[in-house]
Write a protein that holds these residues in place. Structure first.
Motif, short mmCIF file in Angstrom:
data_model
loop_
_atom_site.label_atom_id
_atom_site.label_comp_id
_atom_site.label_asym_id
_atom_site.label_seq_id
_atom_site.Cartn_x
_atom_site.Cartn_y
_atom_site.Cartn_z
N ILE A 3 0.84 -1.20 0.00
CA ILE A 3 0.00 0.00 0.00
C ILE A 3 0.88 1.25 0.00
O ILE A 3 0.62 2.21 -0.73
N ASN A 4 1.94 1.25 0.80
CA ASN A 4 2.86 2.39 0.86
C ASN A 4 3.52 2.62 -0.50
O ASN A 4 3.64 3.76 -0.95
N ALA A 5 3.94 1.55 -1.14
CA ALA A 5 4.59 1.67 -2.45
C ALA A 5 3.61 2.24 -3.48
O ALA A 5 3.97 3.10 -4.29
N GLU A 6 2.35 1.78 -3.45
CA GLU A 6 1.35 2.31 -4.38
C GLU A 6 1.09 3.79 -4.13
O GLU A 6 0.94 4.57 -5.06
N TYR A 7 1.06 4.18 -2.85
CA TYR A 7 0.84 5.58 -2.50
C TYR A 7 1.98 6.44 -3.03
O TYR A 7 1.76 7.50 -3.62
N ARG A 8 3.23 5.99 -2.81
CA ARG A 8 4.38 6.77 -3.27
C ARG A 8 4.39 6.88 -4.79
O ARG A 8 4.70 7.94 -5.34
N THR A 9 4.02 5.81 -5.48
CA THR A 9 3.99 5.83 -6.94
C THR A 9 2.95 6.82 -7.45
O THR A 9 3.22 7.61 -8.35
N SER A 10 1.77 6.81 -6.84
CA SER A 10 0.72 7.74 -7.28
C SER A 10 1.07 9.18 -6.93
O SER A 10 0.77 10.10 -7.68
N ALA A 11 1.75 9.40 -5.79
CA ALA A 11 2.16 10.74 -5.40
C ALA A 11 3.18 11.29 -6.40
O ALA A 11 3.11 12.46 -6.79
N LYS A 12 4.13 10.45 -6.83
CA LYS A 12 5.12 10.88 -7.81
C LYS A 12 4.45 11.19 -9.14
O LYS A 12 4.81 12.15 -9.83
N ALA A 13 3.47 10.38 -9.54
CA ALA A 13 2.75 10.62 -10.79
C ALA A 13 1.98 11.93 -10.72
O ALA A 13 1.95 12.69 -11.70
N ASP A 14 1.40 12.25 -9.57
CA ASP A 14 0.67 13.51 -9.40
C ASP A 14 1.62 14.70 -9.49
O ASP A 14 1.30 15.72 -10.07
N GLU A 15 2.82 14.58 -8.90
CA GLU A 15 3.81 15.66 -8.94
C GLU A 15 4.28 15.92 -10.36
O GLU A 15 4.42 17.06 -10.76
N SER A 16 4.51 14.87 -11.11
CA SER A 16 5.04 15.03 -12.46
C SER A 16 3.97 15.56 -13.43
O SER A 16 4.30 16.19 -14.42
N SER A 17 2.70 15.32 -13.13
CA SER A 17 1.63 15.81 -14.01
C SER A 17 1.26 17.25 -13.69
O SER A 17 0.56 17.89 -14.45
N SER A 18 1.74 17.78 -12.56
CA SER A 18 1.40 19.16 -12.17
C SER A 18 2.28 20.17 -12.85
O SER A 18 3.33 20.02 -13.25
#
Length: 111
Positions: A96-111
């Protein structure tokens, strides 16, 4: 592994057909008594088929196989079950932690 419901009742994507108690025990290189002991220690709760026979998913067999390894090292069944449950919860938390970090990085890069 998926987190569809409470520990011990979770199923894999391939939950059916599940393995009968005899087949599950043979795959684990043990006997039905060991699977019953895991049930008594609340590690796995067998699924029930239409005829009321006990059946085990692949997820449950993975838990049972790990418990068998711990028991073979001299740990009593109930203690082995506690160890396996804690390991499983840790693995789930790490996923769950790894999925959260992956989605957070994807959100940062799309901003």
């Amino acid at each position: 592994m998926t987190a569809d419901s409470a520990l011990g009742d979770r199923l894999d994507d391939d939950d059916y057909p599940a393995y009968t108690m005899g087949r599950a025990a043979a795959m684990l290189g043990t006997n039905a008594g060991f699977l019953r002991a895991l049930g008594d220690a609340r590690l796995i709760t067998p699924l029930r088929s239409g005829g009321g026979h006990r059946r085990y998913s692949r997820y449950q067999l993975r838990l049972a196989a790990r418990a068998r390894e711990v028991v073979d090292q001299g740990t009593p069944v109930e203690a082995a079950c506690r160890i396996v449950i804690l390991e499983d919860q840790l693995e789930e938390a790490q996923r769950i932690n790894a999925e959260y970090r992956t989605s957070a990085k994807a959100d940062e890069s799309s901003s």
